[in-house]
Scaffold this motif. Structure first.
Motif, PDB file in Angstrom:
ATOM      1  N   ALA A 175       0.831  -1.206   0.000  1.00 17.13           N
ATOM      2  CA  ALA A 175       0.000   0.000   0.000  1.00 17.13           C
ATOM      3  C   ALA A 175       0.865   1.255   0.000  1.00 17.13           C
ATOM      4  O   ALA A 175       0.564   2.244  -0.700  1.00 17.13           O
ATOM      5  CB  ALA A 175      -0.928  -0.018   1.213  1.00 17.13           C
ATOM      6  N   GLU A 176       1.946   1.232   0.768  1.00 21.94           N
ATOM      7  CA  GLU A 176       2.847   2.383   0.799  1.00 21.94           C
ATOM      8  C   GLU A 176       3.437   2.656  -0.584  1.00 21.94           C
ATOM      9  O   GLU A 176       3.474   3.806  -1.047  1.00 21.94           O
ATOM     10  CB  GLU A 176       3.961   2.130   1.814  1.00 21.94           C
ATOM     11  CG  GLU A 176       4.963   3.265   1.946  1.00 21.94           C
ATOM     12  CD  GLU A 176       6.092   2.936   2.903  1.00 21.94           C
ATOM     13  OE1 GLU A 176       6.900   3.834   3.170  1.00 21.94           O
ATOM     14  OE2 GLU A 176       6.164   1.787   3.373  1.00 21.94           O
ATOM     15  N   LEU A 177       3.887   1.612  -1.260  1.00 24.70           N
ATOM     16  CA  LEU A 177       4.464   1.770  -2.598  1.00 24.70           C
ATOM     17  C   LEU A 177       3.428   2.230  -3.617  1.00 24.70           C
ATOM     18  O   LEU A 177       3.761   2.912  -4.589  1.00 24.70           O
ATOM     19  CB  LEU A 177       5.097   0.453  -3.054  1.00 24.70           C
ATOM     20  CG  LEU A 177       6.305  -0.022  -2.245  1.00 24.70           C
ATOM     21  CD1 LEU A 177       6.727  -1.422  -2.679  1.00 24.70           C
ATOM     22  CD2 LEU A 177       7.464   0.961  -2.379  1.00 24.70           C
ATOM     23  N   GLU A 178       2.169   1.851  -3.407  1.00 23.49           N
ATOM     24  CA  GLU A 178       1.094   2.220  -4.328  1.00 23.49           C
ATOM     25  C   GLU A 178       0.461   3.567  -3.979  1.00 23.49           C
ATOM     26  O   GLU A 178      -0.435   4.031  -4.697  1.00 23.49           O
ATOM     27  CB  GLU A 178       0.008   1.144  -4.307  1.00 23.49           C
ATOM     28  CG  GLU A 178       0.434  -0.190  -4.879  1.00 23.49           C
ATOM     29  CD  GLU A 178       0.512  -0.171  -6.404  1.00 23.49           C
ATOM     30  OE1 GLU A 178      -0.384   0.440  -7.025  1.00 23.49           O
ATOM     31  OE2 GLU A 178       1.459  -0.761  -6.945  1.00 23.49           O
ATOM     32  N   GLY A 179       0.883   4.170  -2.892  1.00 24.42           N
ATOM     33  CA  GLY A 179       0.288   5.420  -2.468  1.00 24.42           C
ATOM     34  C   GLY A 179      -1.102   5.269  -1.882  1.00 24.42           C
ATOM     35  O   GLY A 179      -1.887   6.225  -1.888  1.00 24.42           O
ATOM     36  N   ARG A 180      -1.407   4.073  -1.356  1.00 19.05           N
ATOM     37  CA  ARG A 180      -2.707   3.823  -0.740  1.00 19.05           C
ATOM     38  C   ARG A 180      -2.627   4.013   0.768  1.00 19.05           C
ATOM     39  O   ARG A 180      -1.625   3.687   1.408  1.00 19.05           O
ATOM     40  CB  ARG A 180      -3.166   2.384  -1.036  1.00 19.05           C
ATOM     41  CG  ARG A 180      -3.462   2.087  -2.501  1.00 19.05           C
ATOM     42  CD  ARG A 180      -4.750   2.722  -2.960  1.00 19.05           C
ATOM     43  NE  ARG A 180      -5.906   2.235  -2.228  1.00 19.05           N
ATOM     44  CZ  ARG A 180      -6.626   1.167  -2.598  1.00 19.05           C
ATOM     45  NH1 ARG A 180      -6.286   0.494  -3.684  1.00 19.05           N
ATOM     46  NH2 ARG A 180      -7.681   0.794  -1.909  1.00 19.05           N
ATOM     47  N   LYS A 181      -3.687   4.516   1.344  1.00 19.43           N
ATOM     48  CA  LYS A 181      -3.766   4.657   2.792  1.00 19.43           C
ATOM     49  C   LYS A 181      -4.161   3.317   3.400  1.00 19.43           C
ATOM     50  O   LYS A 181      -5.170   2.728   3.013  1.00 19.43           O
ATOM     51  CB  LYS A 181      -4.775   5.735   3.165  1.00 19.43           C
ATOM     52  CG  LYS A 181      -4.363   7.144   2.738  1.00 19.43           C
ATOM     53  CD  LYS A 181      -5.387   8.169   3.187  1.00 19.43           C
ATOM     54  CE  LYS A 181      -4.966   9.575   2.784  1.00 19.43           C
ATOM     55  NZ  LYS A 181      -5.971  10.595   3.209  1.00 19.43           N
ATOM     56  N   ALA A 182      -3.366   2.852   4.355  1.00 18.36           N
ATOM     57  CA  ALA A 182      -3.620   1.554   4.974  1.00 18.36           C
ATOM     58  C   ALA A 182      -3.040   1.546   6.373  1.00 18.36           C
ATOM     59  O   ALA A 182      -2.074   2.265   6.668  1.00 18.36           O
ATOM     60  CB  ALA A 182      -3.010   0.431   4.145  1.00 18.36           C
ATOM     61  N   GLN A 183      -3.630   0.731   7.229  1.00 20.21           N
ATOM     62  CA  GLN A 183      -3.095   0.550   8.575  1.00 20.21           C
ATOM     63  C   GLN A 183      -3.447  -0.831   9.077  1.00 20.21           C
ATOM     64  O   GLN A 183      -4.381  -1.469   8.585  1.00 20.21           O
ATOM     65  CB  GLN A 183      -3.656   1.616   9.528  1.00 20.21           C
ATOM     66  CG  GLN A 183      -5.145   1.502   9.790  1.00 20.21           C
ATOM     67  CD  GLN A 183      -5.672   2.656  10.634  1.00 20.21           C
ATOM     68  OE1 GLN A 183      -5.626   3.813  10.209  1.00 20.21           O
ATOM     69  NE2 GLN A 183      -6.148   2.340  11.827  1.00 20.21           N
ATOM     70  N   ALA A 184      -2.662  -1.308  10.036  1.00 21.39           N
ATOM     71  CA  ALA A 184      -2.918  -2.615  10.642  1.00 21.39           C
ATOM     72  C   ALA A 184      -4.015  -2.475  11.681  1.00 21.39           C
ATOM     73  O   ALA A 184      -4.057  -1.505  12.443  1.00 21.39           O
ATOM     74  CB  ALA A 184      -1.641  -3.150  11.277  1.00 21.39           C
ATOM     75  N   LEU A 185      -4.900  -3.439  11.691  1.00 18.04           N
ATOM     76  CA  LEU A 185      -5.972  -3.497  12.679  1.00 18.04           C
ATOM     77  C   LEU A 185      -5.783  -4.806  13.424  1.00 18.04           C
ATOM     78  O   LEU A 185      -6.247  -5.855  13.003  1.00 18.04           O
ATOM     79  CB  LEU A 185      -7.330  -3.453  11.980  1.00 18.04           C
ATOM     80  CG  LEU A 185      -8.567  -3.403  12.876  1.00 18.04           C
ATOM     81  CD1 LEU A 185      -8.619  -2.094  13.641  1.00 18.04           C
ATOM     82  CD2 LEU A 185      -9.829  -3.580  12.049  1.00 18.04           C
ATOM     83  N   ARG A 186      -5.102  -4.766  14.516  1.00 15.30           N
ATOM     84  CA  ARG A 186      -4.644  -5.983  15.183  1.00 15.30           C
ATOM     85  C   ARG A 186      -5.723  -6.516  16.126  1.00 15.30           C
ATOM     86  O   ARG A 186      -5.694  -6.259  17.336  1.00 15.30           O
ATOM     87  CB  ARG A 186      -3.320  -5.728  15.893  1.00 15.30           C
ATOM     88  CG  ARG A 186      -2.250  -5.204  14.937  1.00 15.30           C
ATOM     89  CD  ARG A 186      -0.873  -5.155  15.554  1.00 15.30           C
ATOM     90  NE  ARG A 186       0.083  -4.512  14.668  1.00 15.30           N
ATOM     91  CZ  ARG A 186       0.690  -5.076  13.655  1.00 15.30           C
ATOM     92  NH1 ARG A 186       0.423  -6.348  13.392  1.00 15.30           N
ATOM     93  NH2 ARG A 186       1.531  -4.423  12.900  1.00 15.30           N
ATOM     94  N   LEU A 187      -6.671  -7.235  15.550  1.00 16.47           N
ATOM     95  CA  LEU A 187      -7.713  -7.871  16.345  1.00 16.47           C
ATOM     96  C   LEU A 187      -7.194  -9.205  16.849  1.00 16.47           C
ATOM     97  O   LEU A 187      -6.522  -9.933  16.124  1.00 16.47           O
ATOM     98  CB  LEU A 187      -8.971  -8.076  15.506  1.00 16.47           C
ATOM     99  CG  LEU A 187      -9.643  -6.797  14.995  1.00 16.47           C
ATOM    100  CD1 LEU A 187     -10.755  -7.158  14.019  1.00 16.47           C
ATOM    101  CD2 LEU A 187     -10.206  -5.978  16.137  1.00 16.47           C
ATOM    102  N   SER A 188      -7.528  -9.556  18.075  1.00 15.90           N
ATOM    103  CA  SER A 188      -7.073 -10.816  18.655  1.00 15.90           C
ATOM    104  C   SER A 188      -8.222 -11.809  18.700  1.00 15.90           C
ATOM    105  O   SER A 188      -9.402 -11.446  18.669  1.00 15.90           O
ATOM    106  CB  SER A 188      -6.521 -10.589  20.062  1.00 15.90           C
ATOM    107  OG  SER A 188      -7.526 -10.065  20.908  1.00 15.90           O
ATOM    108  N   GLY A 189      -7.853 -13.100  18.768  1.00 15.06           N
ATOM    109  CA  GLY A 189      -8.853 -14.148  18.920  1.00 15.06           C
ATOM    110  C   GLY A 189      -9.247 -14.838  17.637  1.00 15.06           C
ATOM    111  O   GLY A 189     -10.073 -15.734  17.643  1.00 15.06           O
TER     112      GLY A 189
END
Length: 335
Positions: free
Chosen positions: A315-329
Protein backbone atom coordinates in the motif's frame (compact mmCIF):
# COMPACT_ATOMS: atom_id res chain seq x y z
CA UNK A 1 -15.25 15.28 8.05
CA UNK A 2 -16.36 11.72 8.74
CA UNK A 3 -13.63 9.55 10.28
CA UNK A 4 -13.64 5.73 10.00
CA UNK A 5 -13.17 5.41 13.76
CA UNK A 6 -16.43 7.28 14.26
CA UNK A 7 -18.13 4.19 12.82
CA UNK A 8 -15.83 1.29 13.77
CA UNK A 9 -13.40 0.75 16.62
CA UNK A 10 -11.42 -2.34 17.66
CA UNK A 11 -12.25 -3.54 21.16
CA UNK A 12 -11.30 -6.68 23.12
CA UNK A 13 -14.67 -8.19 22.17
CA UNK A 14 -14.09 -7.51 18.45
CA UNK A 15 -14.80 -4.78 15.91
CA UNK A 16 -17.45 -2.46 17.39
CA UNK A 17 -19.89 -0.25 15.51
CA UNK A 18 -20.60 2.54 17.98
CA UNK A 19 -23.53 4.30 16.24
CA UNK A 20 -25.34 0.99 15.70
CA UNK A 21 -24.24 -0.53 19.02
CA UNK A 22 -23.23 -3.94 17.65
CA UNK A 23 -20.09 -6.00 17.12
CA UNK A 24 -18.89 -7.81 14.01
CA UNK A 25 -17.64 -11.36 14.65
CA UNK A 26 -17.16 -10.75 18.39
CA UNK A 27 -14.93 -13.21 20.22
CA UNK A 28 -16.86 -12.77 23.48
CA UNK A 29 -20.61 -12.81 24.15
CA UNK A 30 -22.21 -9.48 23.24
CA UNK A 31 -25.81 -8.20 23.18
CA UNK A 32 -25.86 -7.67 19.39
CA UNK A 33 -23.58 -9.37 16.87
CA UNK A 34 -23.19 -9.48 13.10
CA UNK A 35 -21.52 -12.75 12.12
CA UNK A 36 -19.81 -13.05 8.73
CA UNK A 37 -19.54 -16.86 8.51
CA UNK A 38 -19.75 -20.09 10.45
CA UNK A 39 -16.11 -20.87 11.30
CA UNK A 40 -15.67 -21.08 15.04
CA UNK A 41 -13.19 -18.19 15.35
CA UNK A 42 -15.82 -15.83 13.88
CA UNK A 43 -19.09 -17.49 14.93
CA UNK A 44 -19.34 -18.06 18.67
CA UNK A 45 -22.24 -18.90 20.92
CA UNK A 46 -23.66 -16.91 23.81
CA UNK A 47 -24.63 -13.65 22.05
CA UNK A 48 -27.93 -11.84 22.43
CA UNK A 49 -29.17 -11.21 18.86
CA UNK A 50 -27.15 -12.63 15.95
CA UNK A 51 -27.57 -11.16 12.46
CA UNK A 52 -26.21 -13.36 9.67
CA UNK A 53 -27.21 -15.11 6.46
CA UNK A 54 -29.72 -17.93 6.84
CA UNK A 55 -26.98 -20.44 5.92
CA UNK A 56 -24.62 -19.14 8.60
CA UNK A 57 -27.38 -19.29 11.20
CA UNK A 58 -28.11 -22.89 10.15
CA UNK A 59 -24.42 -23.77 10.50
CA UNK A 60 -24.27 -22.18 13.96
CA UNK A 61 -27.38 -24.10 14.99
CA UNK A 62 -25.80 -27.36 13.80
CA UNK A 63 -22.56 -26.69 15.62
CA UNK A 64 -23.80 -25.11 18.86
CA UNK A 65 -27.43 -26.14 19.21
CA UNK A 66 -30.72 -24.29 18.77
CA UNK A 67 -30.08 -22.04 21.78
CA UNK A 68 -26.69 -20.72 20.61
CA UNK A 69 -28.07 -17.16 20.94
CA UNK A 70 -31.05 -15.48 22.57
CA UNK A 71 -32.35 -14.50 19.15
CA UNK A 72 -31.38 -14.61 15.49
CA UNK A 73 -32.02 -12.30 12.55
CA UNK A 74 -31.59 -13.92 9.13
CA UNK A 75 -30.62 -11.46 6.39
CA UNK A 76 -30.33 -12.54 2.76
CA UNK A 77 -27.62 -11.19 0.47
CA UNK A 78 -28.58 -7.67 -0.64
CA UNK A 79 -31.32 -7.20 1.95
CA UNK A 80 -30.93 -4.00 3.98
CA UNK A 81 -31.78 -3.55 7.66
CA UNK A 82 -31.43 -0.61 10.04
CA UNK A 83 -29.67 -0.65 13.40
CA UNK A 84 -30.07 2.72 15.14
CA UNK A 85 -29.47 4.62 11.93
CA UNK A 86 -26.71 2.36 10.57
CA UNK A 87 -27.79 0.47 7.44
CA UNK A 88 -26.48 -3.10 7.36
CA UNK A 89 -26.43 -5.40 4.34
CA UNK A 90 -24.55 -8.58 3.52
CA UNK A 91 -22.61 -9.29 0.32
CA UNK A 92 -21.13 -12.67 -0.70
CA UNK A 93 -17.57 -13.30 0.50
CA UNK A 94 -16.85 -16.57 -1.37
CA UNK A 95 -15.24 -18.16 1.69
CA UNK A 96 -17.69 -20.94 2.66
CA UNK A 97 -21.43 -21.52 2.34
CA UNK A 98 -23.28 -18.48 3.69
CA UNK A 99 -20.15 -16.38 4.19
CA UNK A 100 -20.70 -12.65 3.87
CA UNK A 101 -19.10 -9.26 3.94
CA UNK A 102 -20.79 -6.87 6.36
CA UNK A 103 -21.60 -3.63 4.52
CA UNK A 104 -22.29 -0.66 6.82
CA UNK A 105 -23.64 2.68 5.58
CA UNK A 106 -23.88 5.68 7.90
CA UNK A 107 -24.06 9.39 7.14
CA UNK A 108 -22.83 8.91 3.59
CA UNK A 109 -19.87 6.73 4.63
CA UNK A 110 -19.62 3.08 3.56
CA UNK A 111 -17.50 0.51 5.38
CA UNK A 112 -17.10 -3.12 4.31
CA UNK A 113 -15.87 -5.71 6.81
CA UNK A 114 -14.98 -8.65 4.60
CA UNK A 115 -14.49 -11.36 7.22
CA UNK A 116 -12.59 -14.17 5.47
CA UNK A 117 -12.82 -14.32 1.69
CA UNK A 118 -11.44 -15.82 -1.48
CA UNK A 119 -11.76 -14.79 -5.11
CA UNK A 120 -11.68 -18.04 -7.06
CA UNK A 121 -14.70 -20.09 -7.99
CA UNK A 122 -16.16 -22.39 -5.33
CA UNK A 123 -19.02 -24.71 -6.39
CA UNK A 124 -20.38 -24.78 -2.82
CA UNK A 125 -20.98 -21.05 -2.26
CA UNK A 126 -21.62 -17.72 -3.95
CA UNK A 127 -18.53 -15.93 -5.21
CA UNK A 128 -17.08 -12.76 -3.70
CA UNK A 129 -18.73 -9.54 -4.87
CA UNK A 130 -16.70 -6.32 -4.48
CA UNK A 131 -18.61 -3.41 -2.93
CA UNK A 132 -17.30 0.11 -3.53
CA UNK A 133 -16.61 1.69 -0.18
CA UNK A 134 -14.71 4.29 1.82
CA UNK A 135 -13.21 1.70 4.20
CA UNK A 136 -12.37 -1.93 3.44
CA UNK A 137 -11.40 -4.24 6.31
CA UNK A 138 -9.43 -7.17 4.90
CA UNK A 139 -7.89 -10.33 6.27
CA UNK A 140 -4.25 -11.07 5.43
CA UNK A 141 -3.93 -14.80 6.04
CA UNK A 142 -1.79 -15.24 2.91
CA UNK A 143 -0.62 -11.65 2.66
CA UNK A 144 2.90 -12.31 1.36
CA UNK A 145 4.04 -12.52 -2.29
CA UNK A 146 5.26 -16.10 -1.76
CA UNK A 147 1.66 -17.27 -1.44
CA UNK A 148 0.30 -17.79 -4.95
CA UNK A 149 -2.09 -20.74 -4.98
CA UNK A 150 -2.25 -22.99 -8.07
CA UNK A 151 -5.58 -23.66 -9.82
CA UNK A 152 -7.82 -26.02 -7.85
CA UNK A 153 -8.22 -28.23 -10.91
CA UNK A 154 -4.48 -28.95 -10.92
CA UNK A 155 -4.51 -30.05 -7.28
CA UNK A 156 -7.56 -32.29 -7.82
CA UNK A 157 -5.83 -33.79 -10.86
CA UNK A 158 -2.77 -34.53 -8.71
CA UNK A 159 -4.94 -36.34 -6.17
CA UNK A 160 -6.69 -38.43 -8.81
CA UNK A 161 -3.36 -39.24 -10.50
CA UNK A 162 -2.05 -40.55 -7.17
CA UNK A 163 -5.16 -42.71 -6.73
CA UNK A 164 -4.54 -44.26 -10.17
CA UNK A 165 -0.84 -44.65 -9.43
CA UNK A 166 -1.39 -46.40 -6.08
CA UNK A 167 -4.64 -48.39 -6.42
CA UNK A 168 -3.62 -50.64 -3.54
CA UNK A 169 -3.60 -47.73 -1.05
CA UNK A 170 -6.41 -45.67 0.43
CA UNK A 171 -5.96 -41.91 0.13
CA UNK A 172 -6.64 -40.06 3.39
CA UNK A 173 -7.21 -36.36 2.71
CA UNK A 174 -7.17 -33.96 5.65
CA UNK A 175 -9.61 -31.10 5.14
CA UNK A 176 -11.35 -28.67 7.46
CA UNK A 177 -14.84 -29.95 8.29
CA UNK A 178 -16.71 -26.76 7.34
CA UNK A 179 -16.23 -25.54 3.79
CA UNK A 180 -13.02 -27.20 2.67
CA UNK A 181 -14.33 -30.79 2.90
CA UNK A 182 -17.50 -30.01 0.93
CA UNK A 183 -15.62 -27.98 -1.68
CA UNK A 184 -13.13 -30.81 -2.13
CA UNK A 185 -15.98 -33.29 -2.63
CA UNK A 186 -17.70 -31.07 -5.21
CA UNK A 187 -14.44 -30.53 -7.13
CA UNK A 188 -13.85 -34.29 -7.20
CA UNK A 189 -17.36 -34.77 -8.62
CA UNK A 190 -16.72 -32.16 -11.29
CA UNK A 191 -13.48 -33.96 -12.18
CA UNK A 192 -15.45 -37.15 -12.84
CA UNK A 193 -15.10 -39.08 -9.56
CA UNK A 194 -18.49 -40.78 -9.28
CA UNK A 195 -17.67 -43.50 -6.74
CA UNK A 196 -18.59 -43.08 -3.08
CA UNK A 197 -16.34 -40.78 -1.09
CA UNK A 198 -15.72 -42.00 2.45
CA UNK A 199 -15.90 -39.46 5.26
CA UNK A 200 -14.81 -39.37 8.89
CA UNK A 201 -17.64 -39.24 11.42
CA UNK A 202 -16.78 -35.61 12.25
CA UNK A 203 -17.72 -34.66 8.67
CA UNK A 204 -21.13 -36.30 8.50
CA UNK A 205 -23.39 -33.69 10.12
CA UNK A 206 -22.00 -30.73 8.19
CA UNK A 207 -22.04 -32.62 4.90
CA UNK A 208 -25.68 -33.52 5.56
CA UNK A 209 -26.44 -29.86 6.31
CA UNK A 210 -24.80 -28.75 3.05
CA UNK A 211 -27.02 -31.20 1.20
CA UNK A 212 -30.08 -29.90 3.06
CA UNK A 213 -29.09 -26.38 1.97
CA UNK A 214 -28.91 -27.41 -1.69
CA UNK A 215 -25.26 -28.38 -2.24
CA UNK A 216 -25.21 -31.81 -3.88
CA UNK A 217 -22.25 -33.93 -2.78
CA UNK A 218 -23.04 -37.27 -4.38
CA UNK A 219 -22.71 -40.65 -2.65
CA UNK A 220 -20.96 -40.44 0.71
CA UNK A 221 -20.18 -43.36 2.99
CA UNK A 222 -18.87 -43.45 6.57
CA UNK A 223 -15.23 -44.45 6.95
CA UNK A 224 -15.91 -46.94 9.74
CA UNK A 225 -13.47 -49.24 11.49
CA UNK A 226 -14.96 -52.25 9.71
CA UNK A 227 -14.21 -50.73 6.32
CA UNK A 228 -10.72 -49.48 7.08
CA UNK A 229 -8.89 -52.37 5.50
CA UNK A 230 -11.21 -52.54 2.49
CA UNK A 231 -10.76 -49.02 1.13
CA UNK A 232 -7.79 -49.58 -1.16
CA UNK A 233 -8.08 -47.24 -4.13
CA UNK A 234 -10.71 -45.10 -2.40
CA UNK A 235 -10.71 -41.48 -1.22
CA UNK A 236 -11.32 -40.81 2.46
CA UNK A 237 -11.79 -37.26 3.80
CA UNK A 238 -11.10 -36.53 7.45
CA UNK A 239 -10.20 -33.63 9.76
CA UNK A 240 -6.48 -32.81 9.53
CA UNK A 241 -5.95 -33.86 13.16
CA UNK A 242 -7.22 -37.38 12.35
CA UNK A 243 -4.18 -37.97 10.13
CA UNK A 244 -2.06 -38.16 13.29
CA UNK A 245 -4.51 -40.10 15.43
CA UNK A 246 -5.19 -43.77 16.08
CA UNK A 247 -8.13 -43.54 13.66
CA UNK A 248 -5.78 -43.39 10.65
CA UNK A 249 -4.02 -46.64 11.60
CA UNK A 250 -6.99 -48.73 10.52
CA UNK A 251 -5.93 -48.13 6.89
CA UNK A 252 -3.14 -50.26 5.47
CA UNK A 253 -0.28 -48.13 4.13
CA UNK A 254 -2.44 -45.09 3.27
CA UNK A 255 -1.36 -42.09 1.21
CA UNK A 256 -1.77 -39.10 3.53
CA UNK A 257 -2.80 -35.83 1.91
CA UNK A 258 -3.73 -32.43 3.32
CA UNK A 259 -5.74 -29.75 1.46
CA UNK A 260 -4.62 -26.33 2.71
CA UNK A 261 -3.04 -23.14 1.47
CA UNK A 262 -0.23 -23.81 3.92
CA UNK A 263 0.83 -26.86 1.94
CA UNK A 264 2.81 -24.53 -0.32
CA UNK A 265 5.23 -24.36 2.64
CA UNK A 266 6.94 -27.72 2.24
CA UNK A 267 8.36 -27.64 5.76
CA UNK A 268 4.81 -27.71 7.14
CA UNK A 269 3.96 -30.72 5.01
CA UNK A 270 7.06 -32.55 6.27
CA UNK A 271 6.30 -31.65 9.89
CA UNK A 272 2.83 -33.17 9.55
CA UNK A 273 4.11 -36.24 7.72
CA UNK A 274 1.99 -35.40 4.66
CA UNK A 275 2.92 -37.45 1.61
CA UNK A 276 0.69 -35.60 -0.86
CA UNK A 277 0.34 -31.87 -0.05
CA UNK A 278 -2.59 -30.25 -1.89
CA UNK A 279 -2.40 -26.46 -2.08
CA UNK A 280 -6.07 -25.51 -1.74
CA UNK A 281 -7.20 -22.56 0.34
CA UNK A 282 -10.48 -20.89 1.22
CA UNK A 283 -8.61 -17.60 1.63
CA UNK A 284 -7.39 -15.13 -0.99
CA UNK A 285 -3.74 -15.48 -1.96
CA UNK A 286 -1.38 -12.55 -2.51
CA UNK A 287 -2.48 -11.82 -6.08
CA UNK A 288 -6.16 -12.06 -5.14
CA UNK A 289 -5.73 -9.71 -2.19
CA UNK A 290 -3.96 -7.15 -4.35
CA UNK A 291 -6.49 -7.41 -7.19
CA UNK A 292 -9.30 -6.90 -4.65
CA UNK A 293 -7.68 -3.76 -3.30
CA UNK A 294 -7.28 -2.44 -6.84
CA UNK A 295 -10.98 -3.03 -7.49
CA UNK A 296 -11.69 -0.71 -4.53
CA UNK A 297 -9.49 2.27 -5.46
CA UNK A 298 -11.13 4.81 -3.12
CA UNK A 299 -11.05 2.64 0.00
CA UNK A 300 -8.90 3.16 3.04
CA UNK A 301 -7.52 -0.29 3.92
CA UNK A 302 -7.57 -1.81 7.39
CA UNK A 303 -5.57 -5.06 7.41
CA UNK A 304 -6.11 -7.66 10.10
CA UNK A 305 -5.53 -11.21 11.43
CA UNK A 306 -2.70 -12.31 9.19
CA UNK A 307 0.51 -11.05 7.61
CA UNK A 308 -0.21 -7.33 7.61
CA UNK A 309 3.31 -6.04 7.01
CA UNK A 310 3.58 -7.22 3.39
CA UNK A 311 0.29 -5.64 2.42
CA UNK A 312 1.08 -2.44 4.30
CA UNK A 313 4.34 -2.17 2.35
CA UNK A 314 2.48 -2.75 -0.93
CA UNK A 315 0.00 0.00 0.00
CA UNK A 316 2.85 2.38 0.80
CA UNK A 317 4.46 1.77 -2.60
CA UNK A 318 1.09 2.22 -4.33
CA UNK A 319 0.29 5.42 -2.47
CA UNK A 320 -2.71 3.82 -0.74
CA UNK A 321 -3.77 4.66 2.79
CA UNK A 322 -3.62 1.55 4.97
CA UNK A 323 -3.09 0.55 8.58
CA UNK A 324 -2.92 -2.61 10.64
CA UNK A 325 -5.97 -3.50 12.68
CA UNK A 326 -4.64 -5.98 15.18
CA UNK A 327 -7.71 -7.87 16.34
CA UNK A 328 -7.07 -10.82 18.65
CA UNK A 329 -8.85 -14.15 18.92
CA UNK A 330 -9.00 -15.04 15.24
CA UNK A 331 -7.09 -18.14 14.16
CA UNK A 332 -6.60 -19.70 10.74
CA UNK A 333 -8.73 -22.85 10.59
CA UNK A 334 -6.34 -24.24 7.97
CA UNK A 335 -3.33 -24.11 10.26
Amino acid sequence: MMRPQDLLQPRPEGLYCSPGDFYIDPVRPTPRAVVTHGHSDHARSGHGIVLATPETLAIMTERYGADFAQGRQPVAYGERVDRDGVEISLAPAGHVLGSAQAVLRWRGFTAVVSGDYKRRRDPTCKGFEPVQCDLFVSEATFGLPVFRHPPDTEEIARLLHSVRQFPERAHLVGAYALGKAQRLIRLLREAGWERPIYIHGAMQRLCALYEDLGVELGPLEPATAERGGDLAGEIVICPPSALQEKWSRRFADPVTAFASGWMSVRARARQRGVELPLVMSDHADWDELISTFRELPEALLWITHGREDGLLRWAELEGRKAQALRLSGYEDEED
